[in-house]
Design an enzyme around this catalytic site. Structure first.
Site, PDB file in Angstrom:
ATOM      1  N   LYS A 183      46.017 -12.941 -80.370  1.00  0.00           N
ATOM      2  CA  LYS A 183      46.845 -13.442 -81.465  1.00  0.00           C
ATOM      3  C   LYS A 183      46.071 -14.289 -82.474  1.00  0.00           C
ATOM      4  O   LYS A 183      46.485 -14.414 -83.631  1.00  0.00           O
ATOM      5  CB  LYS A 183      48.018 -14.246 -80.909  1.00  0.00           C
ATOM      6  CG  LYS A 183      49.060 -13.425 -80.165  1.00  0.00           C
ATOM      7  CD  LYS A 183      49.903 -12.589 -81.104  1.00  0.00           C
ATOM      8  CE  LYS A 183      51.111 -11.984 -80.393  1.00  0.00           C
ATOM      9  NZ  LYS A 183      51.984 -11.223 -81.316  1.00  0.00           N
ATOM     10  N   ASN A 195      52.144 -16.855 -77.218  1.00  0.00           N
ATOM     11  CA  ASN A 195      50.746 -16.650 -77.599  1.00  0.00           C
ATOM     12  C   ASN A 195      50.516 -16.751 -79.107  1.00  0.00           C
ATOM     13  O   ASN A 195      49.536 -17.349 -79.549  1.00  0.00           O
ATOM     14  CB  ASN A 195      50.249 -15.297 -77.076  1.00  0.00           C
ATOM     15  CG  ASN A 195      49.907 -15.349 -75.600  1.00  0.00           C
ATOM     16  OD1 ASN A 195      49.700 -16.418 -75.034  1.00  0.00           O
ATOM     17  ND2 ASN A 195      49.856 -14.195 -74.955  1.00  0.00           N
ATOM     18  N   TYR A 243      47.873 -28.377 -79.479  1.00  0.00           N
ATOM     19  CA  TYR A 243      47.197 -28.147 -80.756  1.00  0.00           C
ATOM     20  C   TYR A 243      47.846 -28.910 -81.907  1.00  0.00           C
ATOM     21  O   TYR A 243      47.448 -28.759 -83.057  1.00  0.00           O
ATOM     22  CB  TYR A 243      47.172 -26.659 -81.073  1.00  0.00           C
ATOM     23  CG  TYR A 243      46.220 -25.855 -80.208  1.00  0.00           C
ATOM     24  CD1 TYR A 243      44.874 -26.185 -80.127  1.00  0.00           C
ATOM     25  CD2 TYR A 243      46.682 -24.770 -79.469  1.00  0.00           C
ATOM     26  CE1 TYR A 243      44.006 -25.461 -79.329  1.00  0.00           C
ATOM     27  CE2 TYR A 243      45.809 -24.031 -78.661  1.00  0.00           C
ATOM     28  CZ  TYR A 243      44.474 -24.387 -78.596  1.00  0.00           C
ATOM     29  OH  TYR A 243      43.613 -23.666 -77.803  1.00  0.00           O
ATOM     30  N   GLY A 253      54.804  -4.803 -82.116  1.00  0.00           N
ATOM     31  CA  GLY A 253      54.047  -3.689 -82.683  1.00  0.00           C
ATOM     32  C   GLY A 253      52.889  -4.057 -83.584  1.00  0.00           C
ATOM     33  O   GLY A 253      52.199  -3.166 -84.076  1.00  0.00           O
ATOM     34  N   ALA A 265      61.555  -3.052 -71.027  1.00  0.00           N
ATOM     35  CA  ALA A 265      61.579  -3.467 -72.441  1.00  0.00           C
ATOM     36  C   ALA A 265      61.008  -2.335 -73.289  1.00  0.00           C
ATOM     37  O   ALA A 265      60.118  -2.542 -74.107  1.00  0.00           O
ATOM     38  CB  ALA A 265      60.793  -4.748 -72.644  1.00  0.00           C
ATOM     39  N   SER A 297      45.427  -7.940 -73.534  1.00  0.00           N
ATOM     40  CA  SER A 297      45.814  -8.675 -74.741  1.00  0.00           C
ATOM     41  C   SER A 297      45.892 -10.182 -74.561  1.00  0.00           C
ATOM     42  O   SER A 297      45.793 -10.923 -75.541  1.00  0.00           O
ATOM     43  CB  SER A 297      47.157  -8.154 -75.270  1.00  0.00           C
ATOM     44  OG  SER A 297      48.139  -8.198 -74.244  1.00  0.00           O
ATOM     45  N   ASN A 333      47.090 -15.839 -70.632  1.00  0.00           N
ATOM     46  CA  ASN A 333      47.831 -17.090 -70.447  1.00  0.00           C
ATOM     47  C   ASN A 333      48.940 -16.896 -69.414  1.00  0.00           C
ATOM     48  O   ASN A 333      50.128 -16.941 -69.719  1.00  0.00           O
ATOM     49  CB  ASN A 333      48.395 -17.562 -71.784  1.00  0.00           C
ATOM     50  CG  ASN A 333      47.293 -17.920 -72.766  1.00  0.00           C
ATOM     51  OD1 ASN A 333      46.367 -18.641 -72.426  1.00  0.00           O
ATOM     52  ND2 ASN A 333      47.382 -17.401 -73.981  1.00  0.00           N
TER      53      ASN A 333
END
Length: 305
Positions: A46, A70, A105, A169, A196, A292, A295
């Site tokens: 991301k 993410n 952050y 997507g 999903a 991908s 975490n």
């Protein structure tokens, strides 16, 4: 509808290079390589799209987004680095490993019931004058994610199949746009959980189909519960070679294999592409599976391993 171009993806690669980890291709089988985006600064791909979009926001202002976790982390990191204020709306049930990182952050965290997260982010954007940076429905975000496709072809020019997790997507849109522009012979296949599988249904129907959160929140792949947008649907319909689905047990098995054979931590959403290959649902050939994100909720990871 205008689709993201190869030129835009190449420009994104140049913009985000200072913060990017050029993740390697890790062999985990005779014809399978994994691209571990879990090694990025925020633990997922991301950062690519979020940073590319944040760079185009007026300095000194603020951004807002909705996220399963993410993208929120990535935008919070980008905002902190670029001097922007940041608000992240997440659904109830977001793993603490993700929500804690968002706060770490320096972003403001807003927690809402799952069906309300998009509306809440849009409301905050209007009330506070913030720029919306959505997790996938944005050309700059898609272009940033597409930089993964450039890296795959540079490192493995004779790749035959690329497997990509699909949620909203954006990742699949960007990677497929890049790869099809450079080598249309490569098959780019999306992967999503059976619980999903709205993208698979959407492409079969010929228009975006929305699944209620009561259905999508059954999967352990918490990062793959979003619906396609009109923009991402257009990209997938133009570039994707198909979508396959995997079961919850297959996702867990892939997490175990990645930890054992690849020494890689994968959250459930990050493991689905590898799961498709292990389950024999992917096309045959020299294959890259996108990991991908890494975490993972610690309790879920312990139970799975």
């Amino acid at each position: 509808m205008d689709l993201v171009t190869l030129q835009e993806i190449r420009k994104a690669a140049a913009r985000i290079a200072p913060v990017l980890v050029r993740t390697p291709l890790v062999p985990v089988g005779d014809s399978l390589w994994v691209k571990p985006e879990s090694l990025q600064r925020v633990g997922s791909f991301k950062i690519r799209g979020a940073y590319n979009a944040a760079l185009q926001v007026e300095p000194g202002t603020g951004v807002v987004t909705h996220s399963s976790g993410n993208h929120g982390q990535a935008l919070a990191y980008a905002a902190h680095r670029l001097g922007l204020s940041c608000v992240v709306v997440v659904p109830e049930g977001t793993p603490a490993v993700k929500s804690d990182a968002i706060v770490g952050y320096g972003a403001e965290l807003v927690v809402v019931p799952p069906p309300e997260r998009i509306a809440a982010a849009e409301r905050l954007a209007g009330e506070r004058g913030l720029t919306m940076v959505p997790p996938y429905d944005h050309p700059a975000v898609i272009a940033g994610q597409g930089t993964i496709g450039l890296e795959i072809l540079a490192e493995l020019p004779d790749v035959e199949v690329v497997l990509v997790p699909v949620s909203g997507g954006g990742l699949a849109s960007g990677i497929a746009a890049a790869i099809k522009a450079l080598d249309p012979r490569v098959r780019v296949v999306g992967v999503e959980p059976e619980l999903a599988a709205d993208a698979e249904e959407s492409l079969e129907a010929g228009y975006p189909v929305s699944w209620d959160t009561s259905r999508t929140f059954r999967t352990i792949a918490d990062g793959l519960r979003a619906d396609l947008s009109q923009l991402t649907f257009a990209h997938l319909r133009a570039h994707l070679d198909g979508i396959v689905t995997v079961t919850e047990d297959e996702i867990r098995a892939a997490m175990r294999l990645l930890a054992g054979a690849g020494r890689l931590v994968a959250e459930p959403s990050g493991a689905v592409a590898t799961a498709a290959c292990l389950a024999g649902r992917a096309p045959q050939g020299r294959t890259v599976a996108i990991l991908s994100g890494g975490n993972a909720d610690p309790a879920l990871l312990r139970a799975t391993l």
